[in-house]
Design an enzyme around this catalytic site. Structure first.
Site, PDB file in Angstrom:
ATOM      1  N   LEU A 152       0.763  -1.100  -0.216  1.00  0.00           N
ATOM      2  CA  LEU A 152       0.082  -0.349  -0.231  1.00  0.00           C
ATOM      3  C   LEU A 152       0.572   1.050   0.138  1.00  0.00           C
ATOM      4  CD1 LEU A 152      -3.050   0.817   0.090  1.00  0.00           C
ATOM      5  CD2 LEU A 152      -3.074   1.082   2.635  1.00  0.00           C
ATOM      6  N   GLY A 153       1.765   1.020  -0.991  1.00  0.00           N
ATOM      7  CA  GLY A 153       1.846   2.493  -0.876  1.00  0.00           C
ATOM      8  C   GLY A 153       1.108   3.673  -1.861  1.00  0.00           C
ATOM      9  N   ILE A 155       1.500   3.191  -5.393  1.00  0.00           N
ATOM     10  CA  ILE A 155      -0.015   3.066  -6.508  1.00  0.00           C
ATOM     11  C   ILE A 155      -0.808   2.638  -5.822  1.00  0.00           C
ATOM     12  CG2 ILE A 155       0.134   1.493  -8.951  1.00  0.00           C
ATOM     13  CD1 ILE A 155       3.009   2.624  -9.183  1.00  0.00           C
ATOM     14  N   ARG A 175       4.728  -4.783   4.573  1.00  0.00           N
ATOM     15  CA  ARG A 175       5.904  -4.358   6.009  1.00  0.00           C
ATOM     16  C   ARG A 175       5.330  -4.177   7.458  1.00  0.00           C
ATOM     17  NH1 ARG A 175      11.276  -3.037   4.537  1.00  0.00           N
ATOM     18  NH2 ARG A 175      10.508  -1.508   2.875  1.00  0.00           N
ATOM     19  N   ARG A 232       6.555  -6.362 -10.168  1.00  0.00           N
ATOM     20  CA  ARG A 232       7.656  -7.144 -10.970  1.00  0.00           C
ATOM     21  C   ARG A 232       7.216  -8.765 -10.519  1.00  0.00           C
ATOM     22  NH1 ARG A 232       8.237  -2.908 -12.610  1.00  0.00           N
ATOM     23  NH2 ARG A 232      10.820  -2.014 -12.041  1.00  0.00           N
ATOM     24  N   ASP A 256       0.328  -7.999 -15.670  1.00  0.00           N
ATOM     25  CA  ASP A 256       1.480  -6.715 -16.783  1.00  0.00           C
ATOM     26  C   ASP A 256       2.656  -8.030 -16.774  1.00  0.00           C
ATOM     27  OD1 ASP A 256       1.592  -5.229 -18.399  1.00  0.00           O
ATOM     28  OD2 ASP A 256       1.710  -3.835 -16.955  1.00  0.00           O
ATOM     29  N   GLU A 261      10.935 -11.335 -19.155  1.00  0.00           N
ATOM     30  CA  GLU A 261      10.874 -10.378 -19.925  1.00  0.00           C
ATOM     31  C   GLU A 261      11.203 -10.108 -21.201  1.00  0.00           C
ATOM     32  OE1 GLU A 261       9.081  -7.166 -18.115  1.00  0.00           O
ATOM     33  OE2 GLU A 261       7.388  -8.272 -16.447  1.00  0.00           O
ATOM     34  N   HIS A 279       3.721  -5.669 -19.708  1.00  0.00           N
ATOM     35  CA  HIS A 279       4.621  -4.576 -19.234  1.00  0.00           C
ATOM     36  C   HIS A 279       4.375  -3.263 -20.026  1.00  0.00           C
ATOM     37  CE1 HIS A 279       8.312  -4.109 -15.921  1.00  0.00           C
ATOM     38  NE2 HIS A 279       6.952  -3.281 -16.170  1.00  0.00           N
TER      39      HIS A 279
HETATM   40  C1  8YV Z   1       8.565   0.988 -16.849  1.00  0.00           C
HETATM   41  C2  8YV Z   1       8.507  -0.182 -14.803  1.00  0.00           C
HETATM   42  O1  8YV Z   1       7.197   0.023 -17.679  1.00  0.00           O
HETATM   43  O2  8YV Z   1       8.644   1.883 -14.030  1.00  0.00           O
HETATM   44  C3  8YV Z   1       8.792   1.188 -13.691  1.00  0.00           C
HETATM   45  O3  8YV Z   1       9.605   0.657 -12.682  1.00  0.00           O
HETATM   46  O4  8YV Z   1       8.262  -0.693 -14.535  1.00  0.00           O
HETATM   47  C4  8YV Z   1       7.893   1.009 -16.024  1.00  0.00           C
HETATM   48  O5  8YV Z   1       6.648   1.500 -15.345  1.00  0.00           O
HETATM   49  C5  8YV Z   1       9.673   0.803 -17.311  1.00  0.00           C
HETATM   50  O6  8YV Z   1      10.351   1.441 -16.870  1.00  0.00           O
HETATM   51  C6  8YV Z   1       9.794   1.029 -18.743  1.00  0.00           C
HETATM   52  O7  8YV Z   1      10.017   0.918 -19.625  1.00  0.00           O
END
Ligand code: 8YV
Length: 313
Positions: A152-153, A155, A175, A232, A256, A261, A279
């Site tokens: 819960l940051g 985003i 945490r 991630r 996503d 990747e 992503h």
């Molecule tokens: C981006 C990201 O897709 O913020 C991040 O760490 O993974 C994404 O916002 C990426 O860094 C740009 O391609």
């Protein structure tokens, strides 16, 4: 005055290139056929790296550049840069916070809706003409279901705000418990999963969160539950996720991000209970323009000897 040399590890949106080239001598590492030779040839000149959250900068690269002063990341993810190493070498690191928050939250909610309401299947049903012969099977409601947020940051908070508009009760795992939010706190991921219909991962990647969402969490989420990942691939035990999706341990997933990747495990593509995205959480013109601007502003501040806008080291 000579332009500082900037090494780019991977492509940025093309509109960024003339803007960067106006102030820097730009080197494109990803286009070099022999990367080691390219780095060796330019090592002495490079004063800055422009990278991306997903690409970061390996210690071997950092160590190969004796005059490196700053790494500016297009993104917020810090899992691909060794911050302690940068700090020890007095190399500054910047990210692009805030500008991408809304878009990543939007895609998290979009994935919830897409997987629960079978939006890709509905699209295919209309396009193929199958609609003339059969109705699409019914889907699952999202409104009013329980939202669980892992991380819960900023985003995570934006996801909570959007979930509230869907009348979803909200719980989270962090945490540490936050004292400034009205949402229910769960001490473990598994406890949160057990009380969620939609479990959304939005925690940073890295060693501390490596595979923290595993088989036990998927069992707790249960066969009516959906898992969404906009964080991630590394935060999930991907073998456990694939097993849970293939065996119906959970109902579905909206993803996503992946461990590998841009070539995720091909087993994902065989599943009909997942919605997959490449992503693109921050992938809008609006956000990517803001991210590009922030990278350039941080670099410009550094070379002007001014305070950085968004440094983490
Ligand atoms: C981006 C990201 O897709 O913020 C991040 O760490 O993974 C994404 O916002 C990426 O860094 C740009 O391609």
């Amino acid at each position: 005055m000579q332009k500082p040399t900037l090494l780019m590890t991977g492509p940025y949106p093309e509109w960024e290139m003339p803007l960067l080239k106006a102030s820097y001598h730009v080197l494109k590492l990803w286009e070099a056929p022999d990367k080691a030779a390219f780095i060796a040839a330019h090592a002495k000149d490079v004063r800055a790296i422009a990278s991306r959250g997903d690409l970061g900068a390996a210690n071997t690269l950092i160590d190969a550049l004796p005059h490196l002063e700053i790494i500016s990341l297009f993104g917020v993810g810090l899992d691909a840069v060794d911050l302690a190493h940068c700090k020890a070498k007095n190399i500054r690191v910047t990210i692009t916070p805030d500008v991408l928050t809304a878009d990543v939250a939007d895609i998290a909610l979009g994935l919830c809706l897409a997987v629960a309401r079978n939006i890709p299947q509905g699209d295919a049903h209309v396009r193929s003409g199958a609609w003339a012969n059969a109705m699409l099977p019914l889907a699952t409601r999202m409104t009013g279901k329980r939202m669980g947020i892992i991380g819960l940051g900023n985003i995570g908070m934006a996801i909570a705000k959007r979930a509230a508009a869907f009348d979803m009760p909200i719980a989270y795992h962090n945490r540490n418990k936050r004292n400034d939010v009205p949402y229910a706190y769960c001490e473990t991921v598994e406890a949160l999963a057990a009380q969620s219909d939609f479990l959304v991962a939005v925690i940073p990647g890295g060693a501390q969160t490596q595979a923290m969402i595993g088989a036990a969490a998927f069992i707790a989420l249960g066969k009516e539950g959906y898992f969404i990942n906009v964080a991630r691939g590394s935060v999930v035990d991907e073998a456990a996720l694939l097993h849970a999706l293939e065996k119906g341990v959970i109902k579905g997933a909206g993803l996503d991000v992946y461990l590998n990747e841009p070539k995720p495990d091909p087993r994902f593509a065989k599943l009909t209970n997942v919605v997959l995205q490449p992503h693109i959480g921050s992938g809008t013109f609006e956000t990517r323009r803001g991210m590009g601007q922030m990278v350039r502003d941080n670099l410009a501040a550094h070379f002007a000897g001014k305070p950085l806008l968004s440094s983490v080291v």
